[in-house]
Scaffold this motif. Sequence first.
Motif, PDB file in Angstrom:
ATOM      1  N   TRP A 283       0.822  -1.208   0.000  1.00 41.11           N
ATOM      2  CA  TRP A 283       0.000   0.000   0.000  1.00 41.11           C
ATOM      3  C   TRP A 283       0.856   1.258   0.000  1.00 41.11           C
ATOM      4  N   LEU A 284       2.078   1.151   0.524  1.00 43.84           N
ATOM      5  CA  LEU A 284       3.009   2.275   0.454  1.00 43.84           C
ATOM      6  C   LEU A 284       3.410   2.535  -0.991  1.00 43.84           C
ATOM      7  N   VAL A 285       3.564   1.477  -1.773  1.00 42.30           N
ATOM      8  CA  VAL A 285       3.857   1.607  -3.198  1.00 42.30           C
ATOM      9  C   VAL A 285       2.655   2.163  -3.945  1.00 42.30           C
ATOM     10  N   ALA A 286       1.461   1.777  -3.517  1.00 43.20           N
ATOM     11  CA  ALA A 286       0.247   2.175  -4.230  1.00 43.20           C
ATOM     12  C   ALA A 286      -0.031   3.669  -4.151  1.00 43.20           C
ATOM     13  N   ILE A 287       0.423   4.328  -3.096  1.00 43.47           N
ATOM     14  CA  ILE A 287       0.122   5.757  -2.933  1.00 43.47           C
ATOM     15  C   ILE A 287       0.760   6.596  -4.044  1.00 43.47           C
ATOM     16  N   PRO A 288       2.080   6.550  -4.258  1.00 48.12           N
ATOM     17  CA  PRO A 288       2.642   7.325  -5.383  1.00 48.12           C
ATOM     18  C   PRO A 288       2.162   6.819  -6.730  1.00 48.12           C
ATOM     19  N   ALA A 289       1.847   5.519  -6.835  1.00 48.82           N
ATOM     20  CA  ALA A 289       1.340   4.989  -8.104  1.00 48.82           C
ATOM     21  C   ALA A 289       0.007   5.633  -8.456  1.00 48.82           C
ATOM     22  N   SER A 290      -0.870   5.788  -7.475  1.00 47.55           N
ATOM     23  CA  SER A 290      -2.172   6.416  -7.717  1.00 47.55           C
ATOM     24  C   SER A 290      -2.017   7.882  -8.105  1.00 47.55           C
ATOM     25  N   LEU A 291      -1.162   8.602  -7.374  1.00 43.52           N
ATOM     26  CA  LEU A 291      -0.928  10.012  -7.694  1.00 43.52           C
ATOM     27  C   LEU A 291      -0.313  10.167  -9.083  1.00 43.52           C
ATOM     28  N   PHE A 292       0.626   9.284  -9.413  1.00 42.12           N
ATOM     29  CA  PHE A 292       1.256   9.345 -10.724  1.00 42.12           C
ATOM     30  C   PHE A 292       0.248   9.069 -11.834  1.00 42.12           C
ATOM     31  N   SER A 293      -0.649   8.108 -11.627  1.00 46.67           N
ATOM     32  CA  SER A 293      -1.641   7.790 -12.662  1.00 46.67           C
ATOM     33  C   SER A 293      -2.556   8.976 -12.929  1.00 46.67           C
ATOM     34  N   GLY A 294      -2.948   9.684 -11.870  1.00 46.19           N
ATOM     35  CA  GLY A 294      -3.788  10.863 -12.064  1.00 46.19           C
ATOM     36  C   GLY A 294      -3.060  11.977 -12.781  1.00 46.19           C
ATOM     37  N   PHE A 295      -1.811  12.230 -12.372  1.00 48.59           N
ATOM     38  CA  PHE A 295      -1.008  13.251 -13.048  1.00 48.59           C
ATOM     39  C   PHE A 295      -0.788  12.892 -14.510  1.00 48.59           C
ATOM     40  N   LEU A 296      -0.438  11.622 -14.770  1.00 48.55           N
ATOM     41  CA  LEU A 296      -0.171  11.188 -16.136  1.00 48.55           C
ATOM     42  C   LEU A 296      -1.419  11.304 -17.004  1.00 48.55           C
ATOM     43  N   SER A 297      -2.568  10.928 -16.460  1.00 47.15           N
ATOM     44  CA  SER A 297      -3.813  10.996 -17.215  1.00 47.15           C
ATOM     45  C   SER A 297      -4.137  12.421 -17.639  1.00 47.15           C
ATOM     46  N   ASP A 298      -4.129  13.348 -16.675  1.00 48.12           N
ATOM     47  CA  ASP A 298      -4.426  14.752 -17.005  1.00 48.12           C
ATOM     48  C   ASP A 298      -3.361  15.342 -17.922  1.00 48.12           C
ATOM     49  N   HIS A 299      -2.103  14.938 -17.729  1.00 46.31           N
ATOM     50  CA  HIS A 299      -1.013  15.449 -18.567  1.00 46.31           C
ATOM     51  C   HIS A 299      -1.193  15.010 -20.021  1.00 46.31           C
ATOM     52  N   LEU A 300      -1.514  13.740 -20.237  1.00 44.77           N
ATOM     53  CA  LEU A 300      -1.695  13.239 -21.601  1.00 44.77           C
ATOM     54  C   LEU A 300      -2.866  13.918 -22.292  1.00 44.77           C
ATOM     55  N   ILE A 301      -3.959  14.105 -21.564  1.00 38.82           N
ATOM     56  CA  ILE A 301      -5.139  14.750 -22.151  1.00 38.82           C
ATOM     57  C   ILE A 301      -4.838  16.205 -22.488  1.00 38.82           C
ATOM     58  N   SER A 302      -4.115  16.892 -21.592  1.00 37.83           N
ATOM     59  CA  SER A 302      -3.785  18.299 -21.843  1.00 37.83           C
ATOM     60  C   SER A 302      -2.834  18.466 -23.028  1.00 37.83           C
ATOM     61  N   HIS A 303      -2.131  17.385 -23.401  1.00 40.86           N
ATOM     62  CA  HIS A 303      -1.215  17.438 -24.540  1.00 40.86           C
ATOM     63  C   HIS A 303      -1.815  16.848 -25.810  1.00 40.86           C
ATOM     64  N   GLY A 304      -3.136  16.727 -25.836  1.00 36.09           N
ATOM     65  CA  GLY A 304      -3.825  16.410 -27.081  1.00 36.09           C
ATOM     66  C   GLY A 304      -4.245  14.973 -27.278  1.00 36.09           C
ATOM     67  N   PHE A 351      -4.284   2.494 -11.030  1.00 40.81           N
ATOM     68  CA  PHE A 351      -4.496   3.160 -12.315  1.00 40.81           C
ATOM     69  C   PHE A 351      -5.969   3.140 -12.703  1.00 40.81           C
ATOM     70  N   ASN A 352      -6.750   2.256 -12.093  1.00 37.08           N
ATOM     71  CA  ASN A 352      -8.191   2.247 -12.340  1.00 37.08           C
ATOM     72  C   ASN A 352      -8.850   3.551 -11.895  1.00 37.08           C
ATOM     73  N   HIS A 353      -8.253   4.242 -10.913  1.00 35.99           N
ATOM     74  CA  HIS A 353      -8.804   5.524 -10.474  1.00 35.99           C
ATOM     75  C   HIS A 353      -8.830   6.539 -11.613  1.00 35.99           C
ATOM     76  N   SER A 354      -7.834   6.468 -12.485  1.00 43.01           N
ATOM     77  CA  SER A 354      -7.767   7.393 -13.619  1.00 43.01           C
ATOM     78  C   SER A 354      -8.308   6.749 -14.893  1.00 43.01           C
ATOM     79  N   GLY A 355      -8.830   5.545 -14.762  1.00 45.85           N
ATOM     80  CA  GLY A 355      -9.420   4.844 -15.889  1.00 45.85           C
ATOM     81  C   GLY A 355     -10.921   4.794 -15.760  1.00 45.85           C
ATOM     82  N   ILE A 356     -11.433   3.665 -15.284  1.00 41.28           N
ATOM     83  CA  ILE A 356     -12.878   3.467 -15.262  1.00 41.28           C
ATOM     84  C   ILE A 356     -13.592   4.426 -14.317  1.00 41.28           C
ATOM     85  N   SER A 357     -12.981   4.753 -13.172  1.00 44.66           N
ATOM     86  CA  SER A 357     -13.652   5.621 -12.208  1.00 44.66           C
ATOM     87  C   SER A 357     -13.930   6.997 -12.798  1.00 44.66           C
TER      88      SER A 357
END
Length: 436
Positions: A283-304, A351-357
């Motif tokens: 779960w310690l690994v999952a915390i930065p993974a979740s934050l990274f997935s959200g950042f990556l998702s918004d970053h990719l969308i903002s770049h087209g 990564f499901n947080h930035s996917g299906i959710s």
Amino acid sequence: MQPAPDEDRRDTAQDAPWTRPECQVWTRTLLLGTCLLYCARVSMSVCAAAMSQDFGWSKKEAGLVLSSFFWGYCLTQVVGGHLGDRIGGDKVILLSAFAWGLITAATPLLAHVGSAHLAFMTCSRVLMGLLQGVHFPALTSLLSQRVRDGERAFTYSTVGTGSQVGTMVTGGVGSLLLDWYGWPSVFYVSGGLTLLWVYYVYRYLLSEKELLMALDTLAQAPPMSRRTKVHWRRLFQKPAVWAAVFSQLSSACAFFTLLSWLPTFFRETFPSSKGWVFNVVPWLVAIPASLFSGFLSDHLISHGYRTIVVRRFMQAMGLGLSSVFALCLGHTSSFCKSMLFASASIGLQTFNHSGISVYIQDLAPSRAGFLFGVANTAGALAGVVGVYLGGYLIETTGSWNSLFNLVAVVSNVGLCTFLVLGKAQRVDLNPAREDL
């Protein structure tokens, strides 16, 4: 029927996006609330082995207690989403947290009422499920209404890390409390902290007037709100909605199955290992993974990149790749490798947080709470079956491989369904369409 002027004003206020300072305060508060939600939920998993020893439960009986949470959890998902869409998710979350916080703190007392330990614990877990079932649908409704589109994935993934933080804290601190003071202390601490959180939200973020207005709204007949674009029955004529439902079903089932059985897996497979290690590291690994997935998702969308492409990529990571590491857990006798595979599987599931959710919020912002409630109900039902079936398979086959095979099959069925049926258009606009 036209909506009343007061209802119009209430809808407008409820729909208005938070300012950045407001969003930051609410994000931190909801993160803590979600953390406490999982502290209370995971307490039983952490204490299951000790309680089984005290009360003489078998694996099947322990699986019954662990899975009974989902019996109640699946019944209030749709209700929670509907109430969140109608009166505001913040009120629903607050009122429910007060109730399940009390139940958590009272769990040790209920366990020692009479001699029917199994029956009382099963009933208390069902009630906990009923009360906690409204949280994520109400949260989805709240964020779809109050967070701007370009910040939605990161905000949701940030709040979603509360599930990992809560699981980690309960795994670490709960294991220490379990060793030092016995299993009742785990429930007392998590329940008490929840009630303090409820007081903070009530005192500083919500007013008594707002809660009374919400209760008054519930007492009235449902108005035809302007936010309702399409009748809910028409939503289920869309293949994309069914893709969302099946994908959420799969991700929830896989997550809940691992959440419930991983502590027992490590305790039995590596009896000399420390509980605070295997209950914390994944779960310690999952915390930065979740934050990274959200950042990556918004970053990719903002770049087209198209939204649907990003959501599919997130699901491929959250369901596909995570299931590969789950399978690896059953094919190693090394504690270090098992920790690595468990951490990778749990981390990628975030990564499901930035996917299906978030995809559900993309599809139907005006019905996001309701639709998420339906999808999470399916996931909770699958959780009931998955957790209990997992215990049955372990006891019947004598091998943990059967559990991890189950997780992999469920995950990949959901991924394939989403990749085939998931579409790139909003479904709550009538008659216009908006590409994602």
